[in-house]
Design a protein around this motif. Structure first.
Motif, short mmCIF file in Angstrom:
data_model
loop_
_atom_site.label_atom_id
_atom_site.label_comp_id
_atom_site.label_asym_id
_atom_site.label_seq_id
_atom_site.Cartn_x
_atom_site.Cartn_y
_atom_site.Cartn_z
N MET A 1 0.85 -1.21 0.00
CA MET A 1 0.00 0.00 0.00
C MET A 1 0.88 1.25 0.00
O MET A 1 1.85 1.34 0.77
N ALA A 2 0.56 2.21 -0.84
CA ALA A 2 1.38 3.42 -0.94
C ALA A 2 1.21 4.30 0.29
O ALA A 2 0.15 4.33 0.89
N ARG A 3 2.25 4.99 0.66
CA ARG A 3 2.12 5.95 1.77
C ARG A 3 1.30 7.15 1.29
O ARG A 3 1.46 7.62 0.18
N LYS A 4 0.45 7.59 2.17
CA LYS A 4 -0.45 8.69 1.81
C LYS A 4 0.28 10.02 1.97
O LYS A 4 1.21 10.15 2.75
N PRO A 5 -0.15 11.03 1.21
CA PRO A 5 0.44 12.36 1.37
C PRO A 5 0.24 12.84 2.80
O PRO A 5 -0.73 12.49 3.46
N THR A 6 1.18 13.66 3.26
CA THR A 6 1.12 14.10 4.66
C THR A 6 -0.07 15.03 4.90
O THR A 6 -0.41 15.30 6.03
N GLY A 7 -0.71 15.50 3.82
CA GLY A 7 -1.86 16.37 3.99
C GLY A 7 -3.10 15.64 4.48
O GLY A 7 -4.08 16.27 4.85
N GLU A 8 -3.07 14.31 4.50
CA GLU A 8 -4.23 13.54 4.94
C GLU A 8 -4.59 13.90 6.39
O GLU A 8 -3.72 14.09 7.23
N SER A 9 -5.87 13.97 6.67
CA SER A 9 -6.30 14.42 7.99
C SER A 9 -6.06 13.35 9.05
O SER A 9 -5.95 12.16 8.75
N VAL A 10 -5.98 13.82 10.29
CA VAL A 10 -5.82 12.90 11.42
C VAL A 10 -6.97 11.90 11.48
O VAL A 10 -6.78 10.72 11.74
N LEU A 11 -8.18 12.39 11.21
CA LEU A 11 -9.35 11.50 11.26
C LEU A 11 -9.26 10.41 10.20
O LEU A 11 -9.58 9.25 10.47
N ALA A 12 -8.84 10.78 9.01
CA ALA A 12 -8.71 9.78 7.94
C ALA A 12 -7.70 8.71 8.34
O ALA A 12 -7.90 7.52 8.10
N ARG A 13 -6.61 9.15 8.98
CA ARG A 13 -5.59 8.18 9.42
C ARG A 13 -6.13 7.29 10.54
O ARG A 13 -5.84 6.09 10.58
N ALA A 14 -6.90 7.90 11.45
CA ALA A 14 -7.48 7.12 12.55
C ALA A 14 -8.42 6.06 11.99
O ALA A 14 -8.40 4.90 12.44
N VAL A 15 -9.22 6.42 11.00
CA VAL A 15 -10.15 5.45 10.39
C VAL A 15 -9.35 4.31 9.75
O VAL A 15 -9.70 3.14 9.89
N ARG A 16 -8.25 4.67 9.07
CA ARG A 16 -7.45 3.60 8.46
C ARG A 16 -6.86 2.66 9.50
O ARG A 16 -6.70 1.46 9.27
N ILE A 17 -6.51 3.22 10.66
CA ILE A 17 -5.99 2.36 11.74
C ILE A 17 -7.09 1.42 12.24
O ILE A 17 -6.87 0.22 12.39
N PHE A 18 -8.30 1.95 12.45
CA PHE A 18 -9.42 1.08 12.87
C PHE A 18 -9.65 -0.03 11.84
O PHE A 18 -9.93 -1.17 12.18
N GLU A 19 -9.54 0.35 10.55
CA GLU A 19 -9.81 -0.60 9.48
C GLU A 19 -8.76 -1.72 9.40
O GLU A 19 -8.99 -2.75 8.78
N ALA A 20 -7.60 -1.49 10.01
CA ALA A 20 -6.54 -2.50 9.97
C ALA A 20 -6.92 -3.75 10.77
O ALA A 20 -6.42 -4.84 10.51
N PHE A 21 -7.83 -3.58 11.75
CA PHE A 21 -8.25 -4.73 12.57
C PHE A 21 -9.37 -5.48 11.87
O PHE A 21 -10.26 -4.87 11.27
N THR A 22 -9.31 -6.81 11.92
CA THR A 22 -10.33 -7.64 11.27
C THR A 22 -10.81 -8.70 12.26
O THR A 22 -10.16 -8.94 13.28
N PRO A 23 -11.94 -9.34 11.94
CA PRO A 23 -12.40 -10.42 12.82
C PRO A 23 -11.35 -11.50 12.99
O PRO A 23 -11.22 -12.09 14.05
N GLU A 24 -10.59 -11.78 11.93
CA GLU A 24 -9.57 -12.82 11.98
C GLU A 24 -8.34 -12.36 12.77
O GLU A 24 -7.65 -13.15 13.38
N GLU A 25 -8.06 -11.05 12.70
CA GLU A 25 -6.89 -10.52 13.40
C GLU A 25 -7.26 -9.27 14.20
O GLU A 25 -6.95 -8.15 13.82
N PRO A 26 -7.93 -9.50 15.35
CA PRO A 26 -8.36 -8.37 16.18
C PRO A 26 -7.23 -7.80 17.05
O PRO A 26 -7.45 -6.82 17.75
N VAL A 27 -6.06 -8.42 17.00
CA VAL A 27 -4.93 -7.98 17.83
C VAL A 27 -3.72 -7.77 16.93
O VAL A 27 -3.34 -8.67 16.19
N LEU A 28 -3.13 -6.57 16.97
CA LEU A 28 -2.03 -6.24 16.07
C LEU A 28 -0.91 -5.53 16.81
O LEU A 28 -1.17 -4.78 17.76
N GLN A 29 0.32 -5.77 16.39
CA GLN A 29 1.46 -4.96 16.83
C GLN A 29 1.43 -3.62 16.09
O GLN A 29 0.90 -3.54 14.98
N VAL A 30 2.02 -2.59 16.69
CA VAL A 30 2.05 -1.28 16.04
C VAL A 30 2.76 -1.35 14.68
O VAL A 30 2.32 -0.73 13.71
#
Lengths: 253, 253
Positions: A1-30
């Motif tokens: 996945m490409a790195r997003k431009p730094t102009g992306e909002s904090v909220l958009a990044r937070a949503v992407r972090i939430f989206e990283a968790f899945t039913p199969e992998e609800p626990v992740l390392q940073v």
């Protein structure tokens, strides 16, 4: 996945972090969160720390990260679908007691069905749905019911798009889908033997509000056998009970 | 509520906006959100728009705002408590079928019990809990069970703090609370007649994981009458079933 431009909002990044968790992998390392979101490790680490400080994420002693109970609480306690779910629940329990297997309540969200609730038997037939899980509209009995009664522009869009085949029985052509939707409107239910899994039969009926608008689909996933014929009447009866019990105010999801 | 300094982070503001919605008022105008959060109208309006663009909030044609299905989905699909809830659910249904009234599953979160699931009868006795609702530990049967088996520092903190009285029967002194917790550990259940409402009896038992750690409280809210005696054995039996069915991996909430 490409790195997003730094102009992306904090909220958009937070949503992407939430989206990283899945039913199969609800626990992740940073580090894994950084990899999945395309964020720099330092950025991911800082955001995870802030989200954890608000309780939206939780970290254990091994610094593994999970969705936080606070996020769950904020989403649930004022959930726009809570009334629908709470009203349907006793009727879903009745169906579950009589039919066994899986009973589920789905609503339209975007171009998919999302499942608000599911009751499962330990030995129920194979089932792909789960709470907060999604399925394409053309593939599932619930999706077909919601599509049959949904807005015309949604129907046009789904009819024009490619349809993924799960089995040889999945509806994959616009001609067959158009016929299925007409049948569902006429008969009052969707009957999908082996559409998603060969051994499973999905049956769904519309749940209407007091004004007659279809607000949800009530469905069962049962073994794909002749004995399963009886479920249609059970579902229709239960759906009428939900309608009668729904408060008069419009439900929005 | 005072307006916050402008240095406050976007995430902190977003959390405050989510917190503005309650079970009683799940639908708000932007002006009301601004009032409740102490944010300037323009700031609230801009943040609501961004949260809505991500699906975390939803706006209808009248520009009324709700929690979005996407927030619900992100919180639910990788929920840290999903395994516990899904495992307990069939046993909760069994208790509900036999006892009627309210059956609920609570876990410790901070200094409170938070309810992950609730099954209710339409004519069940009065009940203050709801899904994602919270109660203080000293007041509810579930809270007492979780406190009795919780960390010592939590117990010290609750014993030292003022205890709100809901009725004349609520535990409000550290001496009585200490005795109640010892009884719960000895007897294996919490028995709370009229502690939160005069007409309601709360009974709770611990749910343990495979290693014996108490991970939840299973409870019923029934009429405060002598006939309700039988529920204790039913709850204890169901809780053992949950323990046996829980996967071996540690549950974290």
């Amino acid at each position: 996945m490409a790195r997003k431009p730094t102009g992306e909002s904090v909220l958009a990044r937070a949503v992407r972090i939430f989206e990283a968790f899945t039913p199969e992998e609800p626990v992740l390392q940073v580090s894994e969160i950084a990899r999945r979101t395309g964020l720099h490790l330092a950025t991911a680490s800082r955001l995870v720390a802030e989200l954890a400080a608000h309780g939206l994420l939780a970290r254990d002693d091994d610094r593994r990260v999970r969705i936080g109970v606070r996020l769950w609480e904020l989403a649930l306690r004022a959930s726009p679908t809570a009334t629908l779910r709470d009203t349907a629940m006793p009727f879903m329990e009745d169906v579950h007691a009589v039919v066994g297997h899986h009973v589920q309540l789905g609503v339209l969200d975007g171009d998919e069905v999302i499942f608000l609730e599911r009751l499962s038997a330990p030995k129920g037939v194979i089932n792909y749905t789960r709470i907060a899980g999604r399925l394409p509209l053309h593939a599932s009995s619930s999706g077909l019911v919601l599509l049959a009664h949904g807005p015309a522009d949604l129907r046009d869009r789904i009819l024009a798009a490619p349809m993924q085949a799960y089995t040889a029985n999945t509806i994959t052509t616009s001609a067959r889908l158009r016929r299925a939707l007409a049948d569902i409107r006429k008969q009052g239910f969707a009957w999908c033997p082996g559409h998603i899994h060969e051994e499973a039969l999905g049956v769904a009926v519309p749940v209407r509000d007091a004004r007659g608008t279809v607000v949800a689909a009530l469905s069962v996933i049962v073994p794909n056998t002749a004995e399963s014929r009886a479920v249609t009447g059970i579902l229709m009866t239960a759906a009428r009970g939900v309608t009668r019990s729904l408060p008069p105010s419009p439900l929005i999801h």
